[in-house]
Enzyme design. Structure first.
Site, short mmCIF file in Angstrom:
data_model
loop_
_atom_site.label_atom_id
_atom_site.label_comp_id
_atom_site.label_asym_id
_atom_site.label_seq_id
_atom_site.Cartn_x
_atom_site.Cartn_y
_atom_site.Cartn_z
N LYS A 12 38.86 33.13 29.08
CA LYS A 12 37.73 32.61 29.86
C LYS A 12 37.28 31.23 29.39
O LYS A 12 36.87 30.41 30.20
CB LYS A 12 36.55 33.60 29.84
CG LYS A 12 36.85 34.84 30.65
CD LYS A 12 35.60 35.62 31.00
CE LYS A 12 35.97 36.76 31.95
NZ LYS A 12 34.87 37.67 32.21
N LYS A 55 45.38 40.27 36.16
CA LYS A 55 44.47 41.36 36.49
C LYS A 55 43.70 41.05 37.78
O LYS A 55 43.32 39.90 37.99
CB LYS A 55 43.51 41.49 35.31
CG LYS A 55 42.50 42.58 35.40
CD LYS A 55 41.55 42.53 34.21
CE LYS A 55 40.40 41.58 34.45
NZ LYS A 55 39.09 42.06 34.03
N LYS A 71 36.95 40.05 39.79
CA LYS A 71 35.92 39.62 40.74
C LYS A 71 35.80 38.11 40.78
O LYS A 71 35.40 37.54 41.79
CB LYS A 71 34.51 40.12 40.45
CG LYS A 71 34.25 41.10 39.41
CD LYS A 71 32.75 41.38 39.32
CE LYS A 71 32.51 42.55 38.40
NZ LYS A 71 32.75 42.26 36.99
N1 AQP Z 1 41.77 44.97 37.45
C1 AQP Z 1 41.19 45.95 36.78
N2 AQP Z 1 41.85 47.12 36.62
C2 AQP Z 1 41.26 48.16 35.94
N3 AQP Z 1 40.01 48.08 35.42
C3 AQP Z 1 39.34 46.93 35.57
N4 AQP Z 1 38.11 46.54 35.19
C4 AQP Z 1 37.89 45.28 35.60
N5 AQP Z 1 38.96 44.82 36.28
C5 AQP Z 1 39.89 45.81 36.27
C6 AQP Z 1 37.20 47.38 34.45
O1 AQP Z 1 35.93 47.32 35.08
C7 AQP Z 1 34.93 47.43 34.08
C8 AQP Z 1 33.91 46.36 34.26
O2 AQP Z 1 34.41 45.10 33.98
P1 AQP Z 1 33.39 43.89 33.82
O3 AQP Z 1 32.78 43.55 35.08
O4 AQP Z 1 32.42 44.15 32.76
O5 AQP Z 1 34.28 42.73 33.30
P2 AQP Z 1 35.76 42.41 33.52
O6 AQP Z 1 36.62 43.40 32.83
O7 AQP Z 1 35.91 40.98 33.06
O8 AQP Z 1 35.92 42.58 35.10
P3 AQP Z 1 36.27 41.50 36.16
O9 AQP Z 1 36.25 42.14 37.50
O10 AQP Z 1 37.53 40.80 35.78
O11 AQP Z 1 35.04 40.52 36.07
P4 AQP Z 1 35.01 38.97 35.81
O12 AQP Z 1 35.91 38.38 36.87
O13 AQP Z 1 33.58 38.57 35.97
O14 AQP Z 1 35.51 38.73 34.43
C9 AQP Z 1 35.63 47.40 32.73
O15 AQP Z 1 35.75 48.72 32.24
C10 AQP Z 1 36.96 46.83 33.05
O16 AQP Z 1 37.94 47.26 32.14
#
Ligand code: AQP
Length: 345
Positions: A124, A207, A210
């Site tokens: 990030k 991955k 969002k």
């Molecule tokens: N692609 C994914 N597959 C499986 N699990 C996922 N999680 C996120 N993306 C996937 C799981 O969702 C939970 C919440 O994640 P988060 O919002 O705290 O942060 P993150 O992991 O960084 O999720 P994002 O969607 O990728 O958000 P951004 O883009 O803001 O960084 C966690 O349990 C994560 O493992």
């Protein structure tokens, strides 16, 4: 780092997990996290689920109206997916000040070298780490506080968060060791199921996220049937037919991703799915996946939209959850201060 450290049996089983309101919920968040949170709730164990709004501002500062909407939408997503705010504690992090207070203590326990090794920090912050926020660097210490403030013994997460839960274990172990106590549990990450790492629809090595700039890379929980069908139709694949065993997907990340999504949505193993669809071309499999995704997600997105019509009710649910969370968190923070020697009158 914490190799060989055992979870203390003295702690009551308790589940904690959270999601950042940093964008709209994706299918990855649903399959990797929320769906499993609901399963845990129904196992009869105490469950605490959080909208981690303080984490959401570590990478980007949002327009306040956007952060408010995303916070409520995430709470609506939890509830629409089956999370019962009477059974589970559901709240947003900033309403329970103890998270930030314990986060500060853990900033003083965690070592710079530990934080610098975090792959999410490297991803990030990228090449411009000097310009990244201090909050983004300290994010895993706050996440450790989120978990340990409730003496949580289990954290259901997707694969990408495993390293942060391991760091939580290191922080707990170092605190316990430095103060000669057995106060914080050595929490277990729970990473189970076919969809612990849902990949981008555009790139099987990335991955689904969002915050990915391409909306075509993900299925949002609020996408309608046409959008879901279009995204799956355009999802990157290879020209071969599907194999009839999981082994045949090993070198085919995009194909594996679509089959994993299918298996997780219909709650079957990958081998069971491939026993049915092995030999089919993607032109036949993709419409099957779209139909399944729409059938599973439409009731959730409809319910989310209905809940979003009454934001005051969502706020009231989060407020009641915050009161219940604080009732557990405050005594644990107080004991932490006592252990450290901070005078509390
Ligand atoms: N692609 C994914 N597959 C499986 N699990 C996922 N999680 C996120 N993306 C996937 C799981 O969702 C939970 C919440 O994640 P988060 O919002 O705290 O942060 P993150 O992991 O960084 O999720 P994002 O969607 O990728 O958000 P951004 O883009 O803001 O960084 C966690 O349990 C994560 O493992």
């Amino acid at each position: 780092m914490t190799e060989g450290v055992q979870t203390s049996p003295a702690f009551t089983p308790r589940v904690f997990s959270g999601i950042q309101p940093s964008g709209g919920l994706t299918l990855g968040n649903y399959l990797g996290a929320i769906k499993r949170f609901v399963d845990k709730q129904d196992e009869g164990i105490e469950t605490i689920y959080c909208v981690v709004d303080q984490h959401a501002i570590t990478a980007t500062l949002f327009d306040p109206a956007v952060l408010r909407r995303q916070t409520r939408e995430l709470a609506a997503g939890y509830i629409a997916s089956g999370l019962d705010p009477e059974k589970s504690i559901l709240f947003n992090q900033s309403q329970v000040a103890e998270h930030a207070q314990l986060g500060w203590i853990f900033n003083c326990i965690a070592r710079m070298g530990w934080m610098q090794r975090m792959t999410q920090w490297k991803d990030k912050a990228g090449k411009n780490s000097q310009n990244a926020s201090l909050g983004l660097f300290a994010y895993p210490a706050l996440m450790a506080a989120d978990i340990l403030l409730y003496h949580a013994t289990e954290v259901p997460v997707g694969e990408d968060q495993k390293q942060h839960v391991e760091l939580t274990r290191d922080i707990a172990a170092k605190f316990n060791h430095d103060y000669g106590v057995d106060f914080f549990p050595i929490t277990e990450p729970v990473i189970e199921g076919a969809a612990t790492r849902v990949m981008s629809l555009r790139d099987g090595s990335k991955k689904m996220s969002k915050s990915d700039p391409s909306d075509m890379s993900r299925i949002n929980m609020t996408d309608d049937a046409d959008a879901i069908a279009a995204k799956i139709r355009k999802a990157r694949t290879d020209p071969d037919a599907l194999p009839s065993e999981a082994k045949g997907l090993e070198e085919r990340p995009e194909a594996r991703n679509l089959v994993n999504i299918y298996a997780a949505l219909c709650e079957q193993s990958v081998d069971q799915v491939l026993a049915d669809v092995g030999g089919k071309q993607f032109s036949e499999f993709k419409p099957m996946l779209s139909d399944l995704a729409v059938a599973k997600l439409a009731p959730i997105s409809n319910e989310m939209a209905r809940l979003m019509e009454t934001p005051d009710e969502i706020d009231a649910i989060l407020g009641r959850g915050a009161d219940r969370a604080r009732a557990i968190a405050a005594p644990i923070l107080k004991q932490t201060y006592d252990i450290i020697g901070m005078v509390q009158s």
